[in-house]
Design an enzyme around this catalytic site. Structure first.
Site, PDB file in Angstrom:
ATOM      1  N   ARG A  71      38.312  34.408  36.775  1.00 29.40           N
ATOM      2  CA  ARG A  71      39.585  34.179  36.129  1.00 29.40           C
ATOM      3  C   ARG A  71      39.408  33.147  35.027  1.00 29.40           C
ATOM      4  O   ARG A  71      38.585  32.238  35.137  1.00 29.40           O
ATOM      5  CB  ARG A  71      40.621  33.653  37.140  1.00 29.40           C
ATOM      6  CG  ARG A  71      41.248  34.735  37.998  1.00 29.40           C
ATOM      7  CD  ARG A  71      42.338  34.188  38.889  1.00 29.40           C
ATOM      8  NE  ARG A  71      41.821  33.240  39.851  1.00 29.40           N
ATOM      9  CZ  ARG A  71      41.879  31.933  39.723  1.00 29.40           C
ATOM     10  NH1 ARG A  71      42.469  31.381  38.670  1.00 29.40           N
ATOM     11  NH2 ARG A  71      41.371  31.157  40.655  1.00 29.40           N
ATOM     12  N   TYR A 199      37.575  41.549  34.175  1.00 32.95           N
ATOM     13  CA  TYR A 199      37.403  40.913  35.492  1.00 32.95           C
ATOM     14  C   TYR A 199      38.691  41.050  36.305  1.00 32.95           C
ATOM     15  O   TYR A 199      39.789  40.741  35.805  1.00 32.95           O
ATOM     16  CB  TYR A 199      37.012  39.432  35.336  1.00 32.95           C
ATOM     17  CG  TYR A 199      37.120  38.715  36.666  1.00 32.95           C
ATOM     18  CD1 TYR A 199      36.176  38.956  37.674  1.00 32.95           C
ATOM     19  CD2 TYR A 199      38.191  37.886  36.960  1.00 32.95           C
ATOM     20  CE1 TYR A 199      36.300  38.366  38.920  1.00 32.95           C
ATOM     21  CE2 TYR A 199      38.325  37.291  38.205  1.00 32.95           C
ATOM     22  CZ  TYR A 199      37.379  37.543  39.185  1.00 32.95           C
ATOM     23  OH  TYR A 199      37.510  36.976  40.421  1.00 32.95           O
ATOM     24  N   LYS A 208      47.292  38.593  40.814  1.00 29.85           N
ATOM     25  CA  LYS A 208      47.648  37.220  40.436  1.00 29.85           C
ATOM     26  C   LYS A 208      48.842  37.213  39.480  1.00 29.85           C
ATOM     27  O   LYS A 208      49.701  36.339  39.559  1.00 29.85           O
ATOM     28  CB  LYS A 208      46.447  36.535  39.787  1.00 29.85           C
ATOM     29  CG  LYS A 208      45.221  36.455  40.689  1.00 29.85           C
ATOM     30  CD  LYS A 208      45.530  35.706  41.948  1.00 29.85           C
ATOM     31  CE  LYS A 208      44.337  35.639  42.870  1.00 29.85           C
ATOM     32  NZ  LYS A 208      44.668  34.932  44.114  1.00 29.85           N
ATOM     33  N   HIS A 228      50.181  31.791  47.563  1.00 35.42           N
ATOM     34  CA  HIS A 228      48.744  32.105  47.631  1.00 35.42           C
ATOM     35  C   HIS A 228      48.269  31.880  49.072  1.00 35.42           C
ATOM     36  O   HIS A 228      47.545  30.937  49.352  1.00 35.42           O
ATOM     37  CB  HIS A 228      48.012  31.171  46.651  1.00 35.42           C
ATOM     38  CG  HIS A 228      46.622  31.578  46.325  1.00 35.42           C
ATOM     39  ND1 HIS A 228      45.700  30.692  45.824  1.00 35.42           N
ATOM     40  CD2 HIS A 228      45.973  32.771  46.400  1.00 35.42           C
ATOM     41  CE1 HIS A 228      44.553  31.316  45.611  1.00 35.42           C
ATOM     42  NE2 HIS A 228      44.693  32.573  45.963  1.00 35.42           N
ATOM     43  N   SER A 250      41.283  29.392  45.685  1.00 34.36           N
ATOM     44  CA  SER A 250      40.372  30.534  45.555  1.00 34.36           C
ATOM     45  C   SER A 250      38.986  30.186  46.087  1.00 34.36           C
ATOM     46  O   SER A 250      38.483  29.085  45.846  1.00 34.36           O
ATOM     47  CB  SER A 250      40.244  30.917  44.085  1.00 34.36           C
ATOM     48  OG  SER A 250      41.529  31.052  43.520  1.00 34.36           O
ATOM     49  N   CYS A 252      37.895  29.523  49.050  1.00 33.04           N
ATOM     50  CA  CYS A 252      37.814  28.458  50.058  1.00 33.04           C
ATOM     51  C   CYS A 252      37.924  29.029  51.469  1.00 33.04           C
ATOM     52  O   CYS A 252      38.277  28.311  52.408  1.00 33.04           O
ATOM     53  CB  CYS A 252      38.899  27.418  49.830  1.00 33.04           C
ATOM     54  SG  CYS A 252      38.588  26.376  48.410  1.00 33.04           S
ATOM     55  N   ASP A 279      45.253  36.935  50.931  1.00 32.95           N
ATOM     56  CA  ASP A 279      45.357  36.219  49.652  1.00 32.95           C
ATOM     57  C   ASP A 279      46.790  35.894  49.230  1.00 32.95           C
ATOM     58  O   ASP A 279      47.020  34.852  48.652  1.00 32.95           O
ATOM     59  CB  ASP A 279      44.682  37.045  48.549  1.00 32.95           C
ATOM     60  CG  ASP A 279      44.449  36.257  47.278  1.00 32.95           C
ATOM     61  OD1 ASP A 279      43.995  35.113  47.384  1.00 32.95           O
ATOM     62  OD2 ASP A 279      44.714  36.783  46.177  1.00 32.95           O
ATOM     63  N   ARG A 373      32.233  40.318  43.770  1.00 31.63           N
ATOM     64  CA  ARG A 373      33.370  40.701  44.617  1.00 31.63           C
ATOM     65  C   ARG A 373      33.215  42.063  45.263  1.00 31.63           C
ATOM     66  O   ARG A 373      32.484  42.925  44.759  1.00 31.63           O
ATOM     67  CB  ARG A 373      34.635  40.753  43.744  1.00 31.63           C
ATOM     68  CG  ARG A 373      35.011  39.430  43.101  1.00 31.63           C
ATOM     69  CD  ARG A 373      35.759  38.553  44.061  1.00 31.63           C
ATOM     70  NE  ARG A 373      36.119  37.259  43.507  1.00 31.63           N
ATOM     71  CZ  ARG A 373      37.209  36.593  43.855  1.00 31.63           C
ATOM     72  NH1 ARG A 373      38.051  37.078  44.723  1.00 31.63           N
ATOM     73  NH2 ARG A 373      37.460  35.410  43.348  1.00 31.63           N
TER      74      ARG A 373
HETATM   75  C1  OXD Z   1      41.391  34.235  43.392  1.00 31.18           C
HETATM   76  C2  OXD Z   1      41.305  35.571  44.012  1.00 31.18           C
HETATM   77  O1  OXD Z   1      40.728  33.978  42.369  1.00 31.18           O
HETATM   78  O2  OXD Z   1      41.976  35.779  45.024  1.00 31.18           O
HETATM   79  O3  OXD Z   1      42.151  33.415  43.917  1.00 31.18           O
HETATM   80  O4  OXD Z   1      40.597  36.430  43.493  1.00 31.18           O
HETATM   81 MN    MN Z   2      43.263  34.183  45.561  1.00 33.26          MN
END
Ligand code: OXD
Ligand code: MN
Length: 589
Positions: A71, A199, A208, A228, A250, A252, A279, A373
């Site tokens: 991102r 991306y 998002k 989130h 993100s 984590c 998420d 990913r």
């Molecule tokens: C992020 C995702 O970047 O969930 O938070 O991809």
């Molecule tokens: Mn996320």
């Protein structure tokens, strides 16, 4: 052939086609035949690669440009008429200025390409949570990923034809020029424009952009919340299931926590965990005064490196079919994929994420990008909860805030009440990760893990949290966790993964009023013996360090929170009071 009879939709698509000038317009109806034909197009042009269909049926491989792997927060903007409505934590541009600037970039950006029009829903169509979007794109990767991550199909088209409102989402990969990359949100027009990226986080506009940035704005207007947060279901044989939401920045560990495998000791006691989301949560207040959550997504866009049969077997199994892998390494002998710590056998005849020959056992560079990913259907997950498919909200007992913090933050504590919990969320900080461009490992304030995702002024967002609390007669209890505290040798002290269930069970016992707690300057901590660590090799000394509240560390924390708060013109008094209170409690230590 899909028939859209909603004139508003047709006019908008026509207008966008006149701007971007594609050679053909294809409406996506979500049918298997159509998606298969589109996939064949992507294979023919080598935009995507088909993986070993015996080992990974329906799986594809995709690579983005090396400058387009995460991102891009610097190029993500919120365009509201008044700058203060975007607030000090967002990049702001005047809407007309941005439409003009991006209009020039979109002008002819799809020449010689097909334009795909994807009607989609976030949330199950027909439920009160569902929000419809239409994404226009020139990327097959986006089409196939949206078909995994969102609900695409006839019922969405029917809803549009019945007059449903929708978010207008326009994307063009253009020529992936990072100098001209923009991810722009126009909350006042329910519109998202994204250009020059491929991306996922920048281009799968349901995620998002809609479900969080536009969603949070709509939630403020309409009295609900877009967060989130993962959603986890915890059951004990013979007892009512409990549901927990968790907000973590993100990369984590949300996916790992959402899919955790209970340690045997708990399995033997009849505990079971299932996944609802990893998420995003959309939350509404129910008639009974509780908070109800759904996962508006239909798939997982998870970080691959670090995922393995030990850390997250459920995620591994989820990605065995119908999955798109992006920027991971390839095993050329088997035509499969590999990433760091997937197993101990990196392929010798491999290709790294950049497409260079890569000899895993001897390699000096990583095979997979740290933010590589998998995009996998939620339905593949072996422990997906039945509530996921119905899309009905589940009542939330506990909300967990957590960051990645080597120091200062204890393993777990509870907020004294809802408003104190909002303070804890607003004061959250975490080390940055590879999920966004920029330096990794720097501690930054990331309130409610929403810093990059809140579509309006965060001061008002905090107020919205406080207002939601006032409307609930039985709000969730709020907790803070830190799985990542290290000792003097920089080693993690807490085992994490499945053992995180131990902290969650402590929280649920607190929610049920089964146990007491100890007051600390930060909130309410477990009393000795209440956090069940049976079978873990944790000395009293380590346990003490996991929960220590160090005066010097917290003086610095308080200063950091104050500095962050100073960005805002005004904040809810509940938060400034809570900070003043924390400060005096720390001073008294
Ligand atoms: C992020 C995702 O970047 O969930 O938070 O991809
Ligand atoms: Mn996320």
């Amino acid at each position: 052939m899909t028939m859209i009879t909603n004139q508003f939709v047709n006019d908008w698509v026509k207008e966008m086609a006149e701007l971007t000038k594609p050679e053909e317009i294809i409406w996506i109806d979500g049918s298997e035949e159509q998606l298969e034909a589109i996939k064949q197009d992507a294979l023919a042009t080598k935009e995507m690669i088909e993986l070993n269909q015996e080992k990974l049926p329906g799986c594809l491989y995709y690579r983005t440009k090396p400058t387009d792997v995460a991102r891009d927060e610097k190029r993500t903007v919120i365009c509201t008429r008044r700058k203060e409505d975007a607030g000090p934590t967002n990049n702001w541009v005047d809407p007309q200025e941005m439409y003009d600037k991006m209009g020039k970039l979109f002008d002819g950006s799809m020449k010689g390409r097909k334009m795909y029009v994807i009607p989609f829903s976030m949330g199950v169509v027909g439920t009160e949570f569902s929000k419809i979007g239409i994404e226009i794109t020139d990327s097959i990767y986006v089409v196939l990923s949206m078909a995994i991550m969102t609900r695409v199909g006839k019922d969405v088209i029917d809803a549009l034809n019945a007059g449903a409102d929708f978010t207008k989402c326009l994307h063009s990969k253009a020529d992936i020029n990072e100098q001209e990359k923009y991810i722009a949100h126009f909350p006042e027009d329910n519109t998202i424009w994204s250009i020059n990226s491929a991306y996922g986080g920048n281009v799968l506009l349901g995620k998002k952009c809609l479900a969080l940035r536009i969603g949070s704005y709509l939630g403020k207007q309409e009295g609900w919340m877009a967060e989130h947060m993962l959603i986890l279901k915890v059951e004990k044989e013979g007892e009512e299931p409990k549901y927990v939401c968790g907000a973590f920045p993100s990369a984590c560990g949300k996916t790992n926590l959402a899919m955790l495998t209970p340690p045997d000791y708990f399995k033997e006691q009849g505990y079971k965990v299932s996944t609802i989301g990893d998420d995003i949560s959309w939350l509404r207040i129910g008639e009974d005064g509780r908070l109800y959550a759904v996962n508006p997504e239909n798939g997982f866009f998870g970080v691959a490196p670090g995922t393995n049969m030990k850390s997250n077997p459920n995620a591994m199994l989820t990605t065995m079919k119908g999955t798109i892998f992006t920027n991971v390494a390839r095993n050329l002998d088997e035509n499969t994929v590999w990433w760091e710590s997937m197993d101990k056998n990196p392929p010798a005849n491999g290709e790294d994420w950049l497409g260079n020959p890569w000899n895993g056992p001897e390699a000096e560079v990583k095979g997979a990008h740290p933010n590589s990913r998998f995009t996998a259907p939620a339905a593949n997950c072996p422990i997906i909860a039945n509530e996921f498919a119905t899309g009905e909200g589940v009542p939330i007992s506990a909300i967990i805030f957590g960051g990645r913090r080597a120091k200062a933050e204890p393993l777990v504590y509870q907020a004294k009440d809802w408003n104190h919990g909002v303070f804890i969320g607003s004061a959250m900080a975490s080390e940055t990760t590879a999920a966004a461009n920029g330096q990794v490992g720097v501690v930054r304030h990331d309130p409610m893990a929403m810093l990059p995702f809140c579509g309006y002024n965060m001061a008002e967002y905090f107020q919205h949290w406080i207002d939601m609390g006032k409307r609930m007669t039985n709000p969730p209890k709020i907790f803070h966790v830190n799985w990542f505290r290290t000792d003097e040798n920089d080693k993690f002290m807490w085992p994490g993964f499945g053992d995180n269930l131990r902290a969650i069970l402590w929280m649920l016992d607190r929610c049920d009023g089964k146990i007491g707690a100890e007051s600390t300057p930060l909130g309410l901590a477990p009393k000795k013996g209440d956090l069940d660590v049976t079978g873990l090799d944790l000395s009293d000394e380590v346990m003490e360090k996991l929960f220590a509240v160090n005066k010097a560390d917290w003086e610095a924390e308080v200063e950091g929170i104050q500095e962050f708060y100073d960005k805002f013109d005004s904040l809810p008094v509940e938060l400034t009071d809570a900070l003043a209170n924390l400060k005096s409690e720390i001073e008294a230590l």
